[in-house]
Design an enzyme around this catalytic site. Structure first.
Site: not given
Ligand code: NAD
Length: 257
Positions: A146, A161
């Site tokens: 991130s 985080y």
């Molecule tokens: N959305 C944003 O703005 C953003 C920005 C920077 C980084 N990220 C990172 O991107 C990644 C995905 O985020 P997203 O926004 O798509 O989130 P999201 O919540 O849409 O998807 C996350 C997925 O991970 C799964 N998950 C959660 N805990 C788990 C576990 N213990 N084992 C297996 N699967 C698990 C959930 O079921 C979900 O399908 C994350 O690592 C997040 O930190 C997101």
């Protein structure tokens, strides 16, 4: 989908049930990869498999909780049983732990919840993926960190985080060096805000607004999930053969300031 960027690559994506992971699964399939969709949420994961198949790709679901070594090992074994190898791994599963307050207000439980999934979960995945890739003598790992892995984020309050994501960037660099002569590349993408369930939840909780989210980025908007998927696809592909140890910002110039 012959002749594509990721033609025939056996790929594993964690957290592929929704958001960035789900979009990345579809992007990879469009680029010719075969995809294992791994998630703790089986229903969501199976929806992604259907989406990949609807796009003309090949995918299968495997349940995983990235906090558990045995489940992560089973996930890697499943991929190898299904496709015969593991070319690309995308360690994307993560949880948002915003809104717990400033650091002195964060409890041990909230700290552990973030670190256990966002950092230790990535470590478990890398550990089992690398064991297989060393055996093969090839492979690519992309960790989804991130912008919070590159800089501090003062609001919403997310110190655990930020610590976890900086840890992911650290693991990425350390592993890139350790496996540099083993035919294995290890990189990270560092997205800015992406319109996913995670961001929608923060908005619903009143922790941030869509306008604020857009204003964080000099380009004036947040990202859409496939824009992150395309960056991951390129980093995973042979086109990036000399790129390893890179935490790549995909953030509309947010960290360029
Ligand atoms: N959305 C944003 O703005 C953003 C920005 C920077 C980084 N990220 C990172 O991107 C990644 C995905 O985020 P997203 O926004 O798509 O989130 P999201 O919540 O849409 O998807 C996350 C997925 O991970 C799964 N998950 C959660 N805990 C788990 C576990 N213990 N084992 C297996 N699967 C698990 C959930 O079921 C979900 O399908 C994350 O690592 C997040 O930190 C997101």
């Amino acid at each position: 989908m012959a002749g594509s960027l990721l033609d025939g690559k056996a790929t594993l994506i964690t957290g592929a049930g929704s958001g960035i992971g789900a979009a990345t699964a579809v992007v990879f399939a469009r680029h010719g990869a075969k995809v294992i969709v791994a998630d703790i949420d089986e229903e969501a994961g199976r929806r992604t498999v259907a989406e990949v198949e609807a796009a003309g790709g090949e995918a299968a679901f495997v349940w995983v909780d990235v906090r558990r070594s045995d489940a992560v090992k089973d996930m890697v074994d499943f991929t190898v049983e299904r496709f015969g190898r593991l070319d690309c791994a995308v360690n994307n599963a993560g949880v948002d732990t915003a809104g717990d307050g400033r650091l002195h207000e964060v409890g041990e439980e909230a700290w552990d919840a973030s670190i256990t999934v966002n950092l230790k979960g990535v470590w478990w995945c890398m550990k089992h993926e690398l064991a297989r890739m060393v055996q093969q003598g090839s492979g690519s790992i992309v960790n989804v960190a991130s912008v919070a892995g590159l800089v501090g984020i003062e609001a919403p309050f997310v110190s655990a985080y930020v610590a976890a994501k900086h840890g992911v960037v650290g693991l990425t660099k350390a592993a890139a060096l350790e496996y540099a002569t083993s035919g294995i590349r290890v990189n990270a993408v560092c997205p800015g805000a992406v319109r996913t369930q995670m961001v929608d939840d923060l908005i619903a909780q009143g922790i941030m607004t869509l306008e604020q989210t857009a204003a964080y980025h000099p380009v004036g908007r947040y990202a859409n999930p496939p824009e992150i998927g395309e960056a991951i696809a390129w980093l995973s592909s042979d086109a990036a053969s000399f790129v390893t140890g890179l935490p790549m910002a995909v953030d509309g110039a947010m960290t360029a300031r």
